[in-house]
Design a protein around this motif. Structure first.
Motif: not given
Length: 308
Positions: A81-102
């Motif tokens: 699940g490395k690739t799925s985990l990496a994609r999911g990580l991108a979402h979770r990081v962006a959620k930590l920065f609501p105004a980030g425009g990731f």
């Protein structure tokens, strides 16, 4: 003109060479991937924390103090699940920065290789110095480098007679670009994956801020993956949900130890094909079908390992 939801989410109309997909973040579909990967919660927290630190610290602290490159490497057997985990990580990081425009860029490394002299190196340099750099200039960017050994092959294990010099130069280009981007774009994070960490150049690994081993699931994790798979099937075939409370469920989960998460889910699919009757009515699958499929998957994995 208003764009459709799909167009707003994925910017794939004019993707430069080497970029497989461009996606705006956060993306709840990617969040579902993060949740679907059964992994020790401590590892998930460590991964998310390291990624978040990349965007809070790198722009404020000199690299002479903390030489961060903005690179995370996920290694482990195929199917973990490395690739799925990496994609999911991108979402979770962006959620930590609501105004980030990731944004998330997914690199397709195989489109960059060429048998023509010098083309691979140029393609790699252009991808990093132009496409990735331009996106990072517009806002926080996460780049998925799947199968990174394709771009950063271990040069000590390559033969100049067997491998074109471009393979060596491509690795050189990746390293140079990582150094340049680390200096110029603190809002950029690379998340790389590899099934074969021994094939990744040590100079690339030394630039990683975190190398995280994604292991095969243990017995408890196998049970959770199996239960999740059966619960998903139960939404269509309600009778399947009862298999989780079957006396054979624990035996089946134990038999799955040694399989990766993908193989466990495929094993369930094999159980649904236990006979033409079950295949025609998957809701009739039995715990004995599951156990037999798990044993077969384990035996096939053992044969494959022996050949390797």
């Amino acid at each position: 003109m208003l764009r459709s939801a799909a167009t707003r989410q994925d910017d794939e109309t004019f993707l430069p060479k080497g970029i497989h997909r461009s996606r705006r973040l956060p993306d709840e579909q990617l969040g579902a991937l993060w949740d679907s990967i059964v992994l020790d919660e401590k590892l998930k927290i460590q991964l998310l924390s390291q990624a978040a630190l990349n965007f809070t610290l790198r722009g404020k602290v000199e690299r002479t103090v903390l030489p961060l490159h903005g690179v995370i490497l996920l290694v482990g057997p195929p199917g973990t699940g490395k690739t799925s985990l990496a994609r999911g990580l991108a979402h979770r990081v962006a959620k930590l920065f609501p105004a980030g425009g990731f944004k998330l860029l997914e690199v397709e490394p195989h489109t960059l290789t060429s048998s023509a002299h010098g083309k691979t190196q140029r393609a790699v340099s252009e991808l990093f110095s132009q496409s990735i750099a331009e996106t990072a200039s517009g806002g926080p960017t996460i780049v998925l480098l799947d199968e990174v050994e394709t771009l950063a092959a271990d040069r000590t294990k390559l033969s100049l007679e067997a491998n074109p010099v471009d393979v060596h130069r491509a690795t050189d280009a990746v390293l140079v670009q990582l150094d340049t981007l680390a200096e110029r774009h603190p809002n950029l994070l690379f998340v790389a994956t590899s099934n074969f960490p021994q094939a990744v150049d040590s100079a690339f690994t030394s630039r990683c801020d975190l190398v995280l081993q994604i292991p095969l699931p243990d017995r408890d994790a196998c049970a959770r993956i199996l239960a999740d798979c059966l619960a998903g099937l139960a939404r269509t075939y309600p009778a399947v949900g009862g298999l989780v409370s079957s006396p054979d469920f624990a035996r089946c989960a134990a038999e799955c130890v040694g399989l990766d998460g993908r193989a466990i889910r495929k094993m369930v699919a094999n159980a649904l094909a236990a006979s033409p009757q079950v295949a025609m009515d998957p809701g009739t699958v039995s715990s004995s079908d599951l156990l037999a499929a798990a044993k077969a998957a384990k035996a096939n994995r053992a044969i494959g390992s022996a050949k390797a």
